[in-house]
Design a protein around this motif. Structure first.
Motif, PDB file in Angstrom:
ATOM      1  N   TYR A   1      41.727  40.381  58.761  1.00  9.63           N
ATOM      2  CA  TYR A   1      40.382  40.093  58.372  1.00  9.63           C
ATOM      3  C   TYR A   1      39.532  41.225  57.215  1.00  9.63           C
ATOM      4  O   TYR A   1      38.742  40.676  56.452  1.00  9.63           O
ATOM      5  CB  TYR A   1      39.778  40.043  59.583  1.00  9.63           C
ATOM      6  N   TYR A   2      39.856  42.365  57.370  1.00  5.88           N
ATOM      7  CA  TYR A   2      39.487  43.341  56.280  1.00  5.88           C
ATOM      8  C   TYR A   2      39.896  42.879  54.971  1.00  5.88           C
ATOM      9  O   TYR A   2      38.962  42.867  54.266  1.00  5.88           O
ATOM     10  CB  TYR A   2      39.980  44.706  56.846  1.00  5.88           C
ATOM     11  N   GLY A   3      41.019  42.513  54.915  1.00  4.25           N
ATOM     12  CA  GLY A   3      41.650  42.000  53.483  1.00  4.25           C
ATOM     13  C   GLY A   3      40.674  40.689  52.965  1.00  4.25           C
ATOM     14  O   GLY A   3      40.531  40.629  51.942  1.00  4.25           O
ATOM     15  N   GLU A   4      40.370  39.941  53.919  1.00  5.99           N
ATOM     16  CA  GLU A   4      39.787  38.574  53.483  1.00  5.99           C
ATOM     17  C   GLU A   4      38.363  39.102  53.007  1.00  5.99           C
ATOM     18  O   GLU A   4      37.815  38.461  52.063  1.00  5.99           O
ATOM     19  CB  GLU A   4      39.607  37.453  54.751  1.00  5.99           C
ATOM     20  N   ILE A   5      37.593  39.820  53.868  1.00  2.00           N
ATOM     21  CA  ILE A   5      36.247  40.380  53.426  1.00  2.00           C
ATOM     22  C   ILE A   5      36.407  40.834  51.960  1.00  2.00           C
ATOM     23  O   ILE A   5      35.470  40.584  51.218  1.00  2.00           O
ATOM     24  CB  ILE A   5      35.898  41.268  54.500  1.00  2.00           C
ATOM     25  N   GLU A   6      37.072  41.995  51.759  1.00  2.00           N
ATOM     26  CA  GLU A   6      37.537  42.549  50.422  1.00  2.00           C
ATOM     27  C   GLU A   6      37.907  41.517  49.402  1.00  2.00           C
ATOM     28  O   GLU A   6      37.505  41.653  48.244  1.00  2.00           O
ATOM     29  CB  GLU A   6      38.497  43.612  50.483  1.00  2.00           C
ATOM     30  N   PHE A   7      38.624  40.685  50.051  1.00  2.00           N
ATOM     31  CA  PHE A   7      38.768  39.348  48.628  1.00  2.00           C
ATOM     32  C   PHE A   7      37.829  38.866  48.207  1.00  2.00           C
ATOM     33  O   PHE A   7      37.382  38.591  47.142  1.00  2.00           O
ATOM     34  CB  PHE A   7      39.823  38.604  49.269  1.00  2.00           C
ATOM     35  N   ILE A   8      37.004  38.375  49.245  1.00  2.00           N
ATOM     36  CA  ILE A   8      35.569  37.627  48.795  1.00  2.00           C
ATOM     37  C   ILE A   8      34.705  38.373  48.230  1.00  2.00           C
ATOM     38  O   ILE A   8      34.432  37.981  47.167  1.00  2.00           O
ATOM     39  CB  ILE A   8      34.961  37.021  50.051  1.00  2.00           C
ATOM     40  N   VAL A   9      34.553  39.882  48.494  1.00  2.00           N
ATOM     41  CA  VAL A   9      33.722  40.766  47.665  1.00  2.00           C
ATOM     42  C   VAL A   9      34.208  41.019  46.281  1.00  2.00           C
ATOM     43  O   VAL A   9      33.511  41.094  45.384  1.00  2.00           O
ATOM     44  CB  VAL A   9      33.536  41.962  48.575  1.00  2.00           C
ATOM     45  N   THR A  10      35.560  41.056  46.122  1.00  2.00           N
ATOM     46  CA  THR A  10      36.181  41.463  45.054  1.00  2.00           C
ATOM     47  C   THR A  10      35.827  40.083  43.922  1.00  2.00           C
ATOM     48  O   THR A  10      35.662  40.633  42.794  1.00  2.00           O
ATOM     49  CB  THR A  10      37.763  41.642  45.224  1.00  2.00           C
ATOM     50  N   ILE A  11      36.172  39.120  44.441  1.00  2.00           N
ATOM     51  CA  ILE A  11      35.729  37.937  43.522  1.00  2.00           C
ATOM     52  C   ILE A  11      34.360  37.967  42.964  1.00  2.00           C
ATOM     53  O   ILE A  11      34.054  37.868  41.850  1.00  2.00           O
ATOM     54  CB  ILE A  11      35.976  36.538  44.432  1.00  2.00           C
ATOM     55  N   ILE A  12      33.276  38.245  43.760  1.00  2.00           N
ATOM     56  CA  ILE A  12      31.754  38.310  43.461  1.00  2.00           C
ATOM     57  C   ILE A  12      31.804  39.540  42.435  1.00  2.00           C
ATOM     58  O   ILE A  12      31.088  39.438  41.239  1.00  2.00           O
ATOM     59  CB  ILE A  12      30.980  38.735  44.746  1.00  2.00           C
ATOM     60  N   LYS A  13      32.457  40.666  42.647  1.00  2.00           N
ATOM     61  CA  LYS A  13      32.259  41.715  41.809  1.00  2.00           C
ATOM     62  C   LYS A  13      33.031  41.440  40.513  1.00  2.00           C
ATOM     63  O   LYS A  13      32.419  42.015  39.399  1.00  2.00           O
ATOM     64  CB  LYS A  13      32.883  43.070  42.507  1.00  2.00           C
ATOM     65  N   VAL A  14      34.124  40.950  40.506  1.00  2.00           N
ATOM     66  CA  VAL A  14      35.139  40.535  39.336  1.00  2.00           C
ATOM     67  C   VAL A  14      34.158  39.533  38.390  1.00  2.00           C
ATOM     68  O   VAL A  14      34.072  39.737  37.078  1.00  2.00           O
ATOM     69  CB  VAL A  14      36.279  40.214  39.471  1.00  2.00           C
ATOM     70  N   ALA A  15      33.584  38.455  39.220  1.00  2.00           N
ATOM     71  CA  ALA A  15      33.032  37.791  38.402  1.00  2.00           C
ATOM     72  C   ALA A  15      31.664  38.167  37.753  1.00  2.00           C
ATOM     73  O   ALA A  15      31.205  37.846  36.838  1.00  2.00           O
ATOM     74  CB  ALA A  15      32.692  36.455  39.395  1.00  2.00           C
ATOM     75  N   PHE A  16      30.777  39.035  38.301  1.00  2.00           N
ATOM     76  CA  PHE A  16      29.798  39.687  37.751  1.00  2.00           C
ATOM     77  C   PHE A  16      30.182  40.602  36.734  1.00  2.00           C
ATOM     78  O   PHE A  16      29.312  40.597  35.887  1.00  2.00           O
ATOM     79  CB  PHE A  16      29.156  40.585  39.067  1.00  2.00           C
ATOM     80  N   MET A  17      31.177  41.494  36.888  1.00  2.00           N
ATOM     81  CA  MET A  17      31.359  42.253  35.828  1.00  2.00           C
ATOM     82  C   MET A  17      31.985  41.552  34.511  1.00  2.00           C
ATOM     83  O   MET A  17      31.530  41.795  33.342  1.00  2.00           O
ATOM     84  CB  MET A  17      32.569  43.239  36.141  1.00  2.00           C
ATOM     85  N   ILE A  18      32.603  40.402  34.720  1.00  2.00           N
ATOM     86  CA  ILE A  18      33.158  39.634  33.409  1.00  2.00           C
ATOM     87  C   ILE A  18      31.574  39.156  32.797  1.00  2.00           C
ATOM     88  O   ILE A  18      31.658  38.998  31.616  1.00  2.00           O
ATOM     89  CB  ILE A  18      34.194  38.659  33.979  1.00  2.00           C
ATOM     90  N   SER A  19      30.921  38.450  33.752  1.00  2.00           N
ATOM     91  CA  SER A  19      29.680  38.070  32.981  1.00  2.00           C
ATOM     92  C   SER A  19      28.545  39.027  32.491  1.00  2.00           C
ATOM     93  O   SER A  19      28.283  38.582  31.306  1.00  2.00           O
ATOM     94  CB  SER A  19      28.887  37.197  34.293  1.00  2.00           C
ATOM     95  N   TRP A  20      28.576  40.211  32.955  1.00  2.00           N
ATOM     96  CA  TRP A  20      27.557  41.248  32.797  1.00  2.00           C
ATOM     97  C   TRP A  20      28.349  41.907  31.383  1.00  2.00           C
ATOM     98  O   TRP A  20      27.555  42.235  30.365  1.00  2.00           O
ATOM     99  CB  TRP A  20      27.624  42.508  33.704  1.00  2.00           C
ATOM    100  N   ILE A  21      29.443  41.942  31.306  1.00  2.00           N
ATOM    101  CA  ILE A  21      30.063  42.398  30.032  1.00  2.00           C
ATOM    102  C   ILE A  21      30.096  41.532  29.044  1.00  2.00           C
ATOM    103  O   ILE A  21      29.434  41.703  27.886  1.00  2.00           O
ATOM    104  CB  ILE A  21      31.776  42.768  30.273  1.00  2.00           C
ATOM    105  N   GLY A  22      30.350  40.099  29.151  1.00  2.00           N
ATOM    106  CA  GLY A  22      30.058  39.235  27.896  1.00  2.00           C
ATOM    107  C   GLY A  22      28.446  38.944  27.899  1.00  2.00           C
ATOM    108  O   GLY A  22      28.396  39.092  26.441  1.00  2.00           O
ATOM    109  N   LEU A  23      27.576  39.124  28.590  1.00  2.00           N
ATOM    110  CA  LEU A  23      26.142  39.104  28.445  1.00  2.00           C
ATOM    111  C   LEU A  23      25.549  40.480  27.504  1.00  2.00           C
ATOM    112  O   LEU A  23      25.098  40.262  26.535  1.00  2.00           O
ATOM    113  CB  LEU A  23      25.153  38.987  29.589  1.00  2.00           C
ATOM    114  N   SER A  24      26.195  41.469  28.022  1.00  2.00           N
ATOM    115  CA  SER A  24      25.860  42.810  27.340  1.00  2.00           C
ATOM    116  C   SER A  24      26.328  42.778  26.006  1.00  2.00           C
ATOM    117  O   SER A  24      25.645  43.191  25.048  1.00  2.00           O
ATOM    118  CB  SER A  24      26.467  43.926  28.102  1.00  2.00           C
ATOM    119  N   ILE A  25      27.609  42.425  25.754  1.00  2.00           N
ATOM    120  CA  ILE A  25      27.964  42.218  24.119  1.00  2.00           C
ATOM    121  C   ILE A  25      27.163  41.459  23.269  1.00  2.00           C
ATOM    122  O   ILE A  25      26.842  41.899  22.078  1.00  2.00           O
ATOM    123  CB  ILE A  25      29.333  41.746  24.291  1.00  2.00           C
ATOM    124  N   CYS A  26      26.843  40.368  23.941  1.00  2.00           N
ATOM    125  CA  CYS A  26      25.651  39.327  23.035  1.00  2.00           C
ATOM    126  C   CYS A  26      24.461  40.253  22.721  1.00  2.00           C
ATOM    127  O   CYS A  26      24.048  40.103  21.472  1.00  2.00           O
ATOM    128  CB  CYS A  26      25.312  38.236  23.856  1.00  2.00           C
TER     129      CYS A  26
END
Length: 389
Positions: free
Chosen positions: A25-50
């Motif tokens: 269950y701990y792993g499932e929570i971290e998996f969901i949170v990691t998806i949020i963080k990874v999606a955010f970082m990819i979006s933020w890096i792309g936006l920041s480069i622009c």
């Protein structure tokens, strides 16, 4: 009860309850949170480069006076030497604190299925995340925020250290023209909050497992080794770890505790460096033990032939890490040579002093050497049958 206290208690109850369930269950929570963080970082890096390409460019790098940061303390008249002292005494330790906990994958290894396949994969993903998200985002932040930005130095310019506008990610977007009331700023702050909750969740897990390991080695009360029948969750270890976290979180409500909390952060940073130091020493001892027993290192289930650090072999990289960590720890409080301050001295060196005294005292009490002879190191008891290929 203030709203802040209520939120802290609510999050604490939820995270403690989540950790009392089986580890999947701990792993499932971290998996969901990691998806949020990874999606955010990819979006933020792309936006920041622009934004950097279209609006700011290299203007913050072209100012030579600000390129290497600002001097927080003036200790010598030579500008270059003073800059080096400022970097060694503050910036490097703060950076190390940011990167700490990447070694926690080793703590999880005891509860990983098919460890021979999944652990190497997890380690590779950690390295990729460090290079892409940590280092990549830091480079972009230096492009978007000058080192003398008042919101970084003066807590948003008005002494409000609790403002949601003090995050470097938020400041960077505002500097690039994004409005402070934009929904994008709210999204950034939401992801930051999510990351903080994830860190708290992980710390409960890691702290409880470290406590369990201490019990198994005979260094803590055996009552805390009690686990549930379904899932083997160390209940008392989790409750003690989360209780300590709750107390520290509640202390943040009092302004009078700011000095104590700052001291605690500095002590934690030094503790993390000492942990890396011990890991490097342990690795060298492990390699020496393999050689003593005639076991080939290259036939282990997982090996790393070289580190990312200048492609050095792992042994040389470990020695490089040991020397670097010792230099960082010693230089952290080097400004006390010119301007001695008990608070600064304690925050920089108290952890190291306690560890050294503790190691010596317990070594004498338990009648054991600080470092066991290689011939006495046991790497066979309870070893995995898949340890070698």
């Amino acid at each position: 009860m203030t709203s802040k206290t209520g939120i802290i208690l609510l999050i604490w109850i939820l995270l403690t309850a989540a950790n009392l369930f089986p580890v999947n269950y701990y792993g499932e929570i971290e998996f969901i949170v990691t998806i949020i963080k990874v999606a955010f970082m990819i979006s933020w890096i792309g936006l920041s480069i622009c934004l950097v390409s279209l609006q700011i460019g290299l203007i913050n790098w072209q100012n030579r006076e600000l390129l290497w940061g600002i001097n927080t303390i003036q200790v010598v008249t030579n500008p270059i030497l003073n800059k080096v002292i400022n970097i060694l005494s503050s910036s490097i330790v703060s950076s190390c604190f940011t990167f700490q906990s990447i070694e926690s994958v080793g703590i999880c290894s005891g509860e990983i299925e098919d460890i021979g396949r999944n652990l190497p994969k997890a380690i590779k993903y950690i390295v990729m995340r460090i290079v892409l998200f940590y280092l990549g985002s830091l480079v972009l932040l230096t492009l978007m925020i000058p080192s003398n930005d008042s919101r970084l130095i003066d807590n948003n310019g008005n002494g409000d250290s609790g403002s949601a506008m003090t995050s470097p990610f938020v400041i960077a977007l505002i500097n690039c023209g994004v409005g402070g009331t934009s929904i994008l700023i709210n999204i950034v702050n939401f992801v930051i909050l999510t990351s903080m909750i994830s860190a708290a969740n992980s710390n409960i897990y890691f702290g409880s497992r470290c406590l369990l390991s201490m019990v198994e080695e005979g260094y803590f009360w055996p009552q805390f080794a009690k686990t549930t029948r379904n899932g083997g969750v160390p209940v008392y270890a989790i409750l003690l770890t989360s209780a300590i976290g709750l107390i520290i979180s509640l202390l943040s409500n009092w302004k009078s505790m700011d000095i104590f909390l700052t001291l605690l952060i500095n002590l934690s940073a030094t503790t993390g460096l000492l942990m890396w130091l011990f890991i490097s020493v342990s690795y060298l001892r492990f390699r020496a033990t393999l050689e003593y027993n005639g076991l080939p290192y290259n036939q282990l289930s997982y090996t790393s032939s070289s580190s990312l650090l200048f492609c050095l072999p792992m042994r040389q990289a470990s020695w490089f890490s040991i020397v670097s960590i010792v230099v960082i720890i010693l230089s952290n409080g080097v400004t006390n040579v010119w301007q001695f301050n008990w608070d600064s001295f304690a925050s920089c060196y108290l952890t190291s002093i306690v560890v050294i005294i503790g190691v010596v005292c317990f070594s004498y009490k338990w009648n054991e050497p600080v470092l066991k002879p290689v011939a006495e190191i046991d790497i066979f008891t309870d070893h995995s049958p898949n340890a070698f290929k």
